[in-house]
Write a protein that holds these residues in place. Structure first.
Motif, PDB file in Angstrom:
ATOM      1  N   PHE A 206       0.868  -1.180   0.000  1.00 29.11           N
ATOM      2  CA  PHE A 206       0.000   0.000   0.000  1.00 29.11           C
ATOM      3  C   PHE A 206       0.903   1.228   0.000  1.00 29.11           C
ATOM      4  O   PHE A 206       2.054   1.146   0.424  1.00 29.11           O
ATOM      5  N   GLY A 207       0.373   2.356  -0.435  1.00 33.64           N
ATOM      6  CA  GLY A 207       1.196   3.562  -0.374  1.00 33.64           C
ATOM      7  C   GLY A 207       0.344   4.804  -0.457  1.00 33.64           C
ATOM      8  O   GLY A 207      -0.795   4.765  -0.940  1.00 33.64           O
ATOM      9  N   THR A 208       0.906   5.914  -0.004  1.00 33.38           N
ATOM     10  CA  THR A 208       0.280   7.200  -0.295  1.00 33.38           C
ATOM     11  C   THR A 208       0.436   7.448  -1.800  1.00 33.38           C
ATOM     12  O   THR A 208       1.282   6.837  -2.466  1.00 33.38           O
ATOM     13  N   GLY A 209      -0.356   8.371  -2.342  1.00 33.77           N
ATOM     14  CA  GLY A 209      -0.513   8.496  -3.791  1.00 33.77           C
ATOM     15  C   GLY A 209       0.778   8.593  -4.584  1.00 33.77           C
ATOM     16  O   GLY A 209       0.997   7.799  -5.512  1.00 33.77           O
ATOM     17  N   THR A 210       1.627   9.560  -4.246  1.00 32.27           N
ATOM     18  CA  THR A 210       2.837   9.750  -5.045  1.00 32.27           C
ATOM     19  C   THR A 210       3.836   8.634  -4.778  1.00 32.27           C
ATOM     20  O   THR A 210       4.372   8.023  -5.719  1.00 32.27           O
ATOM     21  N   THR A 211       4.072   8.347  -3.521  1.00 34.46           N
ATOM     22  CA  THR A 211       5.028   7.300  -3.174  1.00 34.46           C
ATOM     23  C   THR A 211       4.624   5.967  -3.794  1.00 34.46           C
ATOM     24  O   THR A 211       5.446   5.286  -4.422  1.00 34.46           O
ATOM     25  N   GLY A 212       3.367   5.599  -3.620  1.00 39.19           N
ATOM     26  CA  GLY A 212       2.898   4.307  -4.118  1.00 39.19           C
ATOM     27  C   GLY A 212       3.020   4.207  -5.630  1.00 39.19           C
ATOM     28  O   GLY A 212       3.426   3.168  -6.165  1.00 39.19           O
ATOM     29  N   THR A 213       2.700   5.292  -6.317  1.00 41.69           N
ATOM     30  CA  THR A 213       2.784   5.282  -7.782  1.00 41.69           C
ATOM     31  C   THR A 213       4.237   5.149  -8.228  1.00 41.69           C
ATOM     32  O   THR A 213       4.559   4.387  -9.152  1.00 41.69           O
ATOM     33  N   LEU A 214       5.134   5.867  -7.561  1.00 37.88           N
ATOM     34  CA  LEU A 214       6.563   5.770  -7.907  1.00 37.88           C
ATOM     35  C   LEU A 214       7.094   4.358  -7.652  1.00 37.88           C
ATOM     36  O   LEU A 214       7.850   3.808  -8.463  1.00 37.88           O
ATOM     37  N   VAL A 215       6.686   3.766  -6.526  1.00 40.18           N
ATOM     38  CA  VAL A 215       7.150   2.406  -6.197  1.00 40.18           C
ATOM     39  C   VAL A 215       6.644   1.418  -7.251  1.00 40.18           C
ATOM     40  O   VAL A 215       7.402   0.570  -7.741  1.00 40.18           O
ATOM     41  N   ALA A 216       5.378   1.532  -7.611  1.00 39.22           N
ATOM     42  CA  ALA A 216       4.806   0.615  -8.609  1.00 39.22           C
ATOM     43  C   ALA A 216       5.547   0.747  -9.941  1.00 39.22           C
ATOM     44  O   ALA A 216       5.878  -0.251 -10.579  1.00 39.22           O
ATOM     45  N   LYS A 217       5.819   1.994 -10.348  1.00 41.25           N
ATOM     46  CA  LYS A 217       6.513   2.216 -11.626  1.00 41.25           C
ATOM     47  C   LYS A 217       7.932   1.661 -11.580  1.00 41.25           C
ATOM     48  O   LYS A 217       8.413   1.056 -12.529  1.00 41.25           O
ATOM     49  N   ALA A 218       8.617   1.867 -10.462  1.00 40.32           N
ATOM     50  CA  ALA A 218      10.028   1.475 -10.372  1.00 40.32           C
ATOM     51  C   ALA A 218      10.203  -0.027 -10.247  1.00 40.32           C
ATOM     52  O   ALA A 218      11.203  -0.576 -10.718  1.00 40.32           O
ATOM     53  N   THR A 219       9.235  -0.705  -9.601  1.00 42.26           N
ATOM     54  CA  THR A 219       9.443  -2.122  -9.300  1.00 42.26           C
ATOM     55  C   THR A 219       8.564  -3.038 -10.135  1.00 42.26           C
ATOM     56  O   THR A 219       8.839  -4.242 -10.230  1.00 42.26           O
ATOM     57  N   GLY A 220       7.473  -2.511 -10.676  1.00 42.92           N
ATOM     58  CA  GLY A 220       6.513  -3.365 -11.372  1.00 42.92           C
ATOM     59  C   GLY A 220       5.607  -4.119 -10.411  1.00 42.92           C
ATOM     60  O   GLY A 220       4.766  -4.913 -10.831  1.00 42.92           O
ATOM     61  N   ILE A 221       5.743  -3.879  -9.094  1.00 39.29           N
ATOM     62  CA  ILE A 221       4.875  -4.539  -8.106  1.00 39.29           C
ATOM     63  C   ILE A 221       3.588  -3.715  -7.984  1.00 39.29           C
ATOM     64  O   ILE A 221       3.640  -2.481  -7.990  1.00 39.29           O
ATOM     65  N   ASP A 222       2.453  -4.408  -7.883  1.00 36.52           N
ATOM     66  CA  ASP A 222       1.177  -3.695  -7.660  1.00 36.52           C
ATOM     67  C   ASP A 222       1.210  -3.000  -6.306  1.00 36.52           C
ATOM     68  O   ASP A 222       1.609  -3.609  -5.305  1.00 36.52           O
ATOM     69  N   VAL A 223       0.756  -1.771  -6.282  1.00 36.66           N
ATOM     70  CA  VAL A 223       0.651  -1.041  -5.010  1.00 36.66           C
ATOM     71  C   VAL A 223      -0.754  -0.441  -4.951  1.00 36.66           C
ATOM     72  O   VAL A 223      -1.186   0.210  -5.914  1.00 36.66           O
ATOM     73  N   SER A 224      -1.465  -0.678  -3.857  1.00 38.25           N
ATOM     74  CA  SER A 224      -2.769  -0.022  -3.679  1.00 38.25           C
ATOM     75  C   SER A 224      -2.505   1.396  -3.201  1.00 38.25           C
ATOM     76  O   SER A 224      -2.007   1.595  -2.087  1.00 38.25           O
ATOM     77  N   CYS A 225      -2.806   2.347  -4.058  1.00 42.84           N
ATOM     78  CA  CYS A 225      -2.452   3.736  -3.749  1.00 42.84           C
ATOM     79  C   CYS A 225      -3.632   4.493  -3.130  1.00 42.84           C
ATOM     80  O   CYS A 225      -4.741   4.456  -3.672  1.00 42.84           O
ATOM     81  N   MET A 226      -3.352   5.174  -2.048  1.00 40.94           N
ATOM     82  CA  MET A 226      -4.302   6.085  -1.430  1.00 40.94           C
ATOM     83  C   MET A 226      -4.206   7.413  -2.175  1.00 40.94           C
ATOM     84  O   MET A 226      -3.488   7.561  -3.160  1.00 40.94           O
ATOM     85  N   LEU A 227      -4.868   8.418  -1.653  1.00 39.28           N
ATOM     86  CA  LEU A 227      -4.641   9.781  -2.139  1.00 39.28           C
ATOM     87  C   LEU A 227      -3.229  10.209  -1.764  1.00 39.28           C
ATOM     88  O   LEU A 227      -2.584   9.589  -0.904  1.00 39.28           O
ATOM     89  N   SER A 228      -2.749  11.276  -2.383  1.00 35.67           N
ATOM     90  CA  SER A 228      -1.459  11.821  -1.971  1.00 35.67           C
ATOM     91  C   SER A 228      -1.539  12.251  -0.497  1.00 35.67           C
ATOM     92  O   SER A 228      -2.599  12.703  -0.033  1.00 35.67           O
ATOM     93  N   GLY A 229      -0.410  12.115   0.200  1.00 36.86           N
ATOM     94  CA  GLY A 229      -0.393  12.390   1.642  1.00 36.86           C
ATOM     95  C   GLY A 229      -1.076  13.696   2.047  1.00 36.86           C
ATOM     96  O   GLY A 229      -2.018  13.690   2.856  1.00 36.86           O
ATOM     97  N   PRO A 230      -0.642  14.827   1.479  1.00 40.73           N
ATOM     98  CA  PRO A 230      -1.229  16.104   1.904  1.00 40.73           C
ATOM     99  C   PRO A 230      -2.706  16.237   1.543  1.00 40.73           C
ATOM    100  O   PRO A 230      -3.410  17.099   2.076  1.00 40.73           O
ATOM    101  N   MET A 231      -3.186  15.371   0.660  1.00 39.39           N
ATOM    102  CA  MET A 231      -4.591  15.436   0.239  1.00 39.39           C
ATOM    103  C   MET A 231      -5.465  14.435   0.988  1.00 39.39           C
ATOM    104  O   MET A 231      -6.640  14.241   0.650  1.00 39.39           O
ATOM    105  N   GLY A 232      -4.896  13.753   1.985  1.00 43.80           N
ATOM    106  CA  GLY A 232      -5.698  12.818   2.777  1.00 43.80           C
ATOM    107  C   GLY A 232      -5.162  11.397   2.818  1.00 43.80           C
ATOM    108  O   GLY A 232      -5.715  10.546   3.515  1.00 43.80           O
ATOM    109  N   GLY A 233      -4.073  11.138   2.074  1.00 39.95           N
ATOM    110  CA  GLY A 233      -3.550   9.771   2.002  1.00 39.95           C
ATOM    111  C   GLY A 233      -3.021   9.238   3.329  1.00 39.95           C
ATOM    112  O   GLY A 233      -3.182   8.048   3.638  1.00 39.95           O
ATOM    113  N   ASP A 234      -2.408  10.115   4.127  1.00 38.69           N
ATOM    114  CA  ASP A 234      -1.930   9.656   5.441  1.00 38.69           C
ATOM    115  C   ASP A 234      -3.118   9.204   6.289  1.00 38.69           C
ATOM    116  O   ASP A 234      -3.060   8.190   6.990  1.00 38.69           O
ATOM    117  N   GLN A 235      -4.206   9.948   6.196  1.00 36.33           N
ATOM    118  CA  GLN A 235      -5.383   9.602   7.000  1.00 36.33           C
ATOM    119  C   GLN A 235      -6.016   8.301   6.508  1.00 36.33           C
ATOM    120  O   GLN A 235      -6.512   7.503   7.314  1.00 36.33           O
TER     121      GLN A 235
END
Ligand SMILES: O=C(CO)COP(=O)(O)O
Length: 151
Positions: A43-72
């Motif tokens: 799982f990841g916050t929006g930007t982090t999760g998307t970057l991880v998925a792109k870099a590794t090819g592993i599926d990541v369930s992405c939340m919203l970006s952190g400042p937009m509510g992803g941490d919550q």
């Protein structure tokens, strides 16, 4: 708070989060640890999760970006028992606008007793733990009992 036990599954649900100045460190760590991470659900916050998925090819369930509510959103998943551990490279040298959300996420991780790593060294220790790929009996707040006593 009284506690009860909860079984953390062998295949962990791992949240990955990094503040902007820490993203390169997390991406480097993730690329080194890809073979271990692929065994788990990410799982990841929006930007982090998307970057991880792109870099590794592993599926990541992405939340919203952190400042937009992803941490919550991740905090809610931890409270619901849907995230088992967290790698969160938060920035110790810079302020972020959503500091209350960051605190809330770290607080819920402490309340619900999940393992948390805050930098590459602690993340190495977590990922190398013999417990990573085993079921693990953990202690969590006894919410049912808590509610019963209050109602
Ligand atoms: O801000 C964050 C954590 O507090 C991370 O959010 P992003 O992954 O969307 O950048």
């Amino acid at each position: 708070m009284e506690t009860t036990s909860r079984t953390i599954p062998a295949r962990k649900r791992i949240a990955l989060v990094a503040h902007d100045h820490m993203k390169s460190a997390l991406m480097e760590w993730v690329s080194i640890r890809k073979e271990q991470l692929i065994e788990h659900e990410l799982f990841g916050t929006g930007t982090t999760g998307t970057l991880v998925a792109k870099a590794t090819g592993i599926d990541v369930s992405c939340m919203l970006s952190g400042p937009m509510g992803g941490d919550q959103q991740l905090g809610a998943k931890i409270a619901e028992g849907k995230v088992d551990m967290m790698i969160f490279f938060w920035d110790p040298l810079d302020a972020v606008p959503h500091d209350p959300d960051v605190k809330a996420l770290l607080r819920l991780a402490a309340v619900w007793n999940i393992p948390v790593a805050c930098n590459p060294a602690s993340a190495d220790f977590l990922i190398e733990s013999p417990l990573l790929n085993c079921e693990y009996e953990t202690r969590v707040p006894d919410y049912a009992n808590y509610l019963k006593k209050r109602t």
